[in-house]
Motif scaffolding. Structure first.
Motif, short mmCIF file in Angstrom:
data_model
loop_
_atom_site.label_atom_id
_atom_site.label_comp_id
_atom_site.label_asym_id
_atom_site.label_seq_id
_atom_site.Cartn_x
_atom_site.Cartn_y
_atom_site.Cartn_z
N ARG A 60 0.92 -1.26 0.07
CA ARG A 60 -0.02 -0.09 -0.08
C ARG A 60 0.90 1.24 0.13
NH1 ARG A 60 -2.47 -2.74 4.77
NH2 ARG A 60 -4.01 -4.21 3.99
N LEU A 61 1.88 1.16 1.01
CA LEU A 61 2.81 2.46 1.23
C LEU A 61 3.64 2.65 -0.18
CD1 LEU A 61 3.82 2.21 4.95
CD2 LEU A 61 2.20 3.62 3.85
N SER A 62 3.95 1.73 -0.84
CA SER A 62 4.89 1.76 -2.06
C SER A 62 3.99 2.44 -3.23
CB SER A 62 5.29 0.26 -2.63
OG SER A 62 5.94 -0.26 -1.57
N GLN A 63 2.89 1.91 -3.13
CA GLN A 63 1.97 2.46 -4.38
C GLN A 63 1.58 3.90 -4.04
OE1 GLN A 63 -1.50 -0.01 -4.74
NE2 GLN A 63 -1.78 0.47 -6.87
N LEU A 64 1.48 4.37 -2.83
CA LEU A 64 1.03 5.53 -2.37
C LEU A 64 2.12 6.88 -2.71
CD1 LEU A 64 -1.06 7.26 -0.92
CD2 LEU A 64 0.15 6.87 1.28
N LEU A 65 3.42 6.03 -2.40
CA LEU A 65 4.67 7.22 -2.47
C LEU A 65 5.38 6.94 -3.65
CD1 LEU A 65 5.78 6.05 1.16
CD2 LEU A 65 4.91 8.31 0.70
N GLY A 66 5.02 6.03 -4.38
CA GLY A 66 5.64 5.59 -5.88
C GLY A 66 7.12 5.22 -5.40
N GLY A 69 10.70 -0.22 -0.57
CA GLY A 69 11.42 -0.13 0.74
C GLY A 69 10.63 -0.86 1.75
N ASP A 70 11.45 -0.94 2.85
CA ASP A 70 10.45 -2.09 3.91
C ASP A 70 9.72 -0.79 4.56
OD1 ASP A 70 12.16 -0.16 5.56
OD2 ASP A 70 13.63 -1.86 6.14
N VAL A 71 8.83 -1.51 5.50
CA VAL A 71 7.87 -0.56 6.26
C VAL A 71 8.36 0.60 6.98
CG1 VAL A 71 6.11 -0.67 8.17
CG2 VAL A 71 5.97 -2.67 6.57
N LYS A 72 9.26 0.24 7.60
CA LYS A 72 10.26 1.44 8.27
C LYS A 72 10.56 2.52 7.55
CE LYS A 72 13.84 2.03 11.98
NZ LYS A 72 13.52 2.74 12.68
N THR A 73 11.12 2.00 6.36
CA THR A 73 11.55 3.19 5.43
C THR A 73 10.41 3.93 4.94
OG1 THR A 73 13.53 1.69 4.92
CG2 THR A 73 13.10 3.63 3.49
N LEU A 74 9.45 3.10 4.45
CA LEU A 74 8.22 3.75 3.70
C LEU A 74 7.46 4.57 4.72
CD1 LEU A 74 7.19 0.77 1.60
CD2 LEU A 74 8.15 3.06 0.60
N ALA A 76 8.72 6.32 7.37
CA ALA A 76 9.39 7.46 7.65
C ALA A 76 9.29 8.27 6.52
CB ALA A 76 10.91 6.94 7.92
N LEU A 77 9.30 8.12 5.36
CA LEU A 77 9.03 8.72 4.09
C LEU A 77 7.78 9.36 4.01
CD1 LEU A 77 10.45 9.62 1.48
CD2 LEU A 77 9.31 7.48 0.32
N LEU A 78 6.66 8.62 4.34
CA LEU A 78 5.51 9.24 4.29
C LEU A 78 5.26 10.16 5.47
CD1 LEU A 78 2.45 9.20 3.63
CD2 LEU A 78 1.97 7.29 5.07
N CYS A 79 5.95 9.84 6.78
CA CYS A 79 6.01 11.19 7.53
C CYS A 79 6.62 12.11 7.41
CB CYS A 79 6.54 10.45 8.85
SG CYS A 79 5.67 9.53 10.08
N GLU A 80 7.64 12.22 6.60
CA GLU A 80 8.27 13.33 5.78
C GLU A 80 7.63 14.17 4.91
OE1 GLU A 80 12.42 12.19 4.66
OE2 GLU A 80 12.01 13.52 3.11
N ARG A 81 6.89 13.40 4.15
CA ARG A 81 5.92 14.21 3.05
C ARG A 81 4.72 14.71 3.79
NH1 ARG A 81 5.71 10.67 -2.28
NH2 ARG A 81 8.00 10.29 -2.51
N LEU A 82 4.25 14.09 4.80
CA LEU A 82 3.19 15.05 5.78
C LEU A 82 3.75 16.06 6.28
CD1 LEU A 82 1.66 11.45 7.14
CD2 LEU A 82 0.34 12.90 5.55
N TYR B 166 6.10 13.89 21.20
CA TYR B 166 6.11 12.86 20.28
C TYR B 166 7.41 13.05 19.52
CZ TYR B 166 5.17 11.03 15.53
OH TYR B 166 5.35 10.34 14.59
N ARG B 167 7.84 14.09 19.17
CA ARG B 167 9.34 14.19 18.21
C ARG B 167 10.45 13.60 19.40
NH1 ARG B 167 7.10 14.47 14.03
NH2 ARG B 167 5.85 16.40 13.58
N SER B 168 10.31 13.72 20.59
CA SER B 168 11.51 13.21 21.50
C SER B 168 11.49 11.76 21.57
CB SER B 168 11.01 14.15 22.84
OG SER B 168 9.90 13.14 23.58
N PHE B 169 10.52 11.23 21.00
CA PHE B 169 10.31 9.68 21.17
C PHE B 169 11.21 9.04 19.68
CE2 PHE B 169 6.30 10.35 23.31
CZ PHE B 169 6.62 10.43 24.43
N GLY B 170 11.43 10.07 18.91
CA GLY B 170 12.07 9.48 17.59
C GLY B 170 11.34 8.26 16.91
N THR B 171 9.98 8.33 17.06
CA THR B 171 9.31 7.15 16.33
C THR B 171 8.26 7.90 15.35
OG1 THR B 171 7.59 5.59 16.55
CG2 THR B 171 7.22 7.74 17.68
N GLU B 172 8.05 7.05 14.20
CA GLU B 172 7.20 7.62 12.81
C GLU B 172 6.23 6.89 12.90
OE1 GLU B 172 8.94 9.89 11.17
OE2 GLU B 172 10.96 9.47 10.79
#
Lengths: 118, 328
Positions: A60-66, A69-74, A76-82, B166-172
Motif C-alpha cells: 500500500r505504501l509503495s503504491q501511495l509513495l511511488g 522499501g521496507d515498512v520502516k523506511t516507507l 518514515a518517508l510518508l511522515c516526511e511528506r506529511l 512525540y518528536r522526543s520519542f524518535g518514532t515515525e
C-alpha cells in the motif's frame, strides 16, 4: 526452522499457565498476570498475522509513495511528506491506505477494540 | 520518609470532628498519588472518607497537574457552583504529619467505565447521563477562576506541547503525523477561556442508579481553556469502554450533551468544535501511551503494564483516521 512446537504454540502455553495461577495471586499480582497474559496474546497474534500485515503495508505504501522499501523506511518517508505538506488528508488514497494499515495493526494489538462510530 | 497513615489519621480524628478512625485501607497503588479509604467514628455515628496524598515532592510551577491544595479549592468551588462532588472534609496541614494530602467524603457508586456502560443496573439511568454531564460541565465552567492558581492551554498550545513530546520519542507514526498537521491547520477560532475540569471522562465519575452522576472526581488536571475541550474528552472513543456507538462516554449521544450544556450555560457549542477537540484528545492520549511506553524503554519503570500500554497507540490511530475520514 523446526515445525513443532511453533513459536505461537509456546507463547500460548505460557499464557495458559499464567491464567491457571491467576486466581491464587494477591490482587496486584493477579492484575499484572492478566496484563502479562494479554501481552502474550499480542505476541501470538503478531507471530501469526505480522508478516502478512507487513507485506500488505509495504504494498500500500509503495503504491501511495511511488517508492519501494521496507515498512520502516516507507513510514518514515510518508511522515516526511506529511510534515512538509506534500501530502495531507485530501491526498487521494492516503486515508484509505492508512486505514487499511491500522486495521491490520489493531487486529494484532486489540482485536476486540470497537472503533465504529468513533 | 515513611508515614504511618493509620497513626496519622488517628491523630487527626478530633479535627475531623470524630473520636477515632477505623478500617484504614489503601485503594490505589499509583506512583504519584495514593488513595486511602477509612471510616471516621464518633458518638454521632460513622462516616466513610477518602484520603488522597502525594507521597513524594511536588513542584506546582513545573508540573502539569495541580497541588492537592488547589484540588481542594476546586472541589469546594465546584460544590458552590452546584456540581456534584465528593465534598472536602479537611485539607491537611504540615503539622498533621500526613504530607501533602486532603480528605473528602466517600461517595457510594460505580467508577468503572466498563460497568457503567454495560451493567443492567444502570440501564434506566444511562440515557440521562449525557444531558446531566452537559449541565455539570456548564456549572464547572461557570466557576470564577478567582484566586485558584491554574494554567492556560489552547489548541495550538496543546499541539505544540504534545508534538514536542512525540518528536522526543524518535518514532515515525504516519497517522499521528497527519493528525498534528491537520489539527494545526484547522484549529477553531479561540473562544473565551473558562475553568475546565481537564479530565472529565467516564472513569472519573461516580455513577449510581438514582442520581446518575453522584460525584466528579480527579480535579488535578484542571486548567483554563476552551469549553469544547472538556465536552470532547468525554467523547474520545478510548473512554467509551467498547460501546463506541454511544459517543458520549459509551452511554449517550452528542446532542443530549450539547443540549444539556446549552440549557445550563446559555452557550451553544457546535458539534464540529467538539469533534475537533475529540480528535485532539485521541491524539493526546496516543502520545501519552507512547510516553508511558518510553518510561519502560528507558528503564525508568519495569512494570509489564507500561510496554503493554504502548500497544494502545493503534486504538487512537484508528479513531483519528475515522475522524479524518468523516471530515472530523
Amino acid at each position: 526452522m523446526i515445525e513443532n512446537p511453533r513459536a505461537d504454540e509456546l507463547v500460548d502455553a505460557v499464557a495458559k499457565w499464567i491464567d491457571s495461577i491467576r486466581p491464587s495471586l494477591p490482587p496486584r499480582d493477579a492484575f499484572l498476570a492478566r496484563v502479562a497474559a494479554n501481552v502474550l496474546s499480542v505476541v501470538k497474534r503478531e507471530i501469526l498475522l505480522g508478516p502478512q500485515a507487513d507485506a500488505a503495508a509495504v504494498e500500500r505504501l509503495s503504491q501511495l509513495l511511488g517508492m519501494s522499501g521496507d515498512v520502516k523506511t516507507l513510514n518514515a518517508l510518508l511522515c516526511e511528506r506529511l510534515r512538509s505538506g506534500d501530502m495531507n488528508a485530501e491526498t487521494p488514497g492516503l486515508l484509505a491506505a492508512l486505514k487499511a494499515n491500522i486495521t491490520d495493526q489493531i487486529a494484532i494489538d486489540q482485536p476486540h477494540y470497537s472503533a465504529t462510530g468513533s | 520518609m515513611e508515614v504511618d497513615i493509620s497513626e496519622g489519621l488517628q491523630a487527626l480524628a478530633p479535627k475531623l470532628g470524630f473520636a477515632t478512625v477505623a478500617e484504614v485501607q489503601r485503594l490505589s497503588a499509583g506512583a504519584s498519588m495514593e488513595t486511602w479509604a477509612f471510616v471516621a467514628e464518633g458518638p454521632q455515628g460513622r462516616r466513610e472518607m477518602i484520603l488522597r496524598r502525594r507521597p513524594g515532592p511536588f513542584d506546582e510551577e513545573a508540573a502539569r497537574s495541580t497541588s492537592l491544595a488547589t484540588e481542594a479549592a476546586l472541589i469546594t468551588a465546584a460544590q458552590a457552583a452546584g456540581a456534584p462532588v465528593a465534598p472536602l472534609v479537611w485539607l491537611c496541614q504540615p503539622e498533621d504529619g500526613l504530607g501533602e494530602a486532603h480528605i473528602t467524603v466517600r461517595i457510594a457508586g460505580e467508577t468503572l467505565g466498563r460497568k457503567i456502560v454495560t451493567d443492567p443496573r444502570f440501564e434506566a439511568i444511562r440515557p440521562e447521563l449525557a444531558g446531566q454531564c452537559g449541565r455539570i460541565l456548564a456549572q464547572i465552567h461557570s466557576i470564577p477562576p478567582g484566586t485558584i492558581p491554574l494554567k492556560s492551554a489552547d489548541a495550538i498550545g496543546e499541539l505544540d506541547r504534545y508534538e514536542t513530546l512525540y518528536r522526543s520519542f524518535g518514532t515515525e507514526r504516519p497517522i499521528l503525523e497527519l493528525a498534528f498537521q491537520h489539527l494545526r491547520k484547522h484549529a477553531p477560532e479561540p473562544m473565551p477561556e473558562v475553568l475546565l475540569h481537564g479530565d472529565f471522562r467516564n472513569g472519573n465519575l461516580i455513577i449510581n442508579e438514582t442520581d446518575g452522576v453522584a460525584a466528579v472526581l480527579d480535579w488535578e488536571l484542571s486548567h483554563l481553556g476552551d469549553p469544547a475541550e472538556d465536552l470532547s474528552w468525554l467523547c474520545v472513543n478510548s473512554w467509551r469502554f467498547g460501546v463506541s456507538s454511544k459517543p458520549v462516554g459509551g452511554f449517550g449521544d452528542y446532542q443530549d450533551l450539547l443540549d444539556g450544556y446549552a440549557a445550563a450555560s446559555g452557550i451553544e457549542i457546535p458539534l464540529s468544535r467538539v469533534r475537533y477537540w475529540q480528535a485532539l484528545g485521541s491524539l493526546k492520549w496516543g502520545v501519552m501511551c507512547l510516553l508511558m511506553y518510553s518510561s519502560y524503554a528507558s528503564g525508568v519503570t519495569t512494570s509489564v503494564e507500561r510496554p503493554m500500554i504502548g500497544r494502545r497507540v493503534s486504538e487512537t490511530e484508528i479513531d483519528l483516521v475515522n475522524l479524518l475520514e468523516a471530515g472530523l
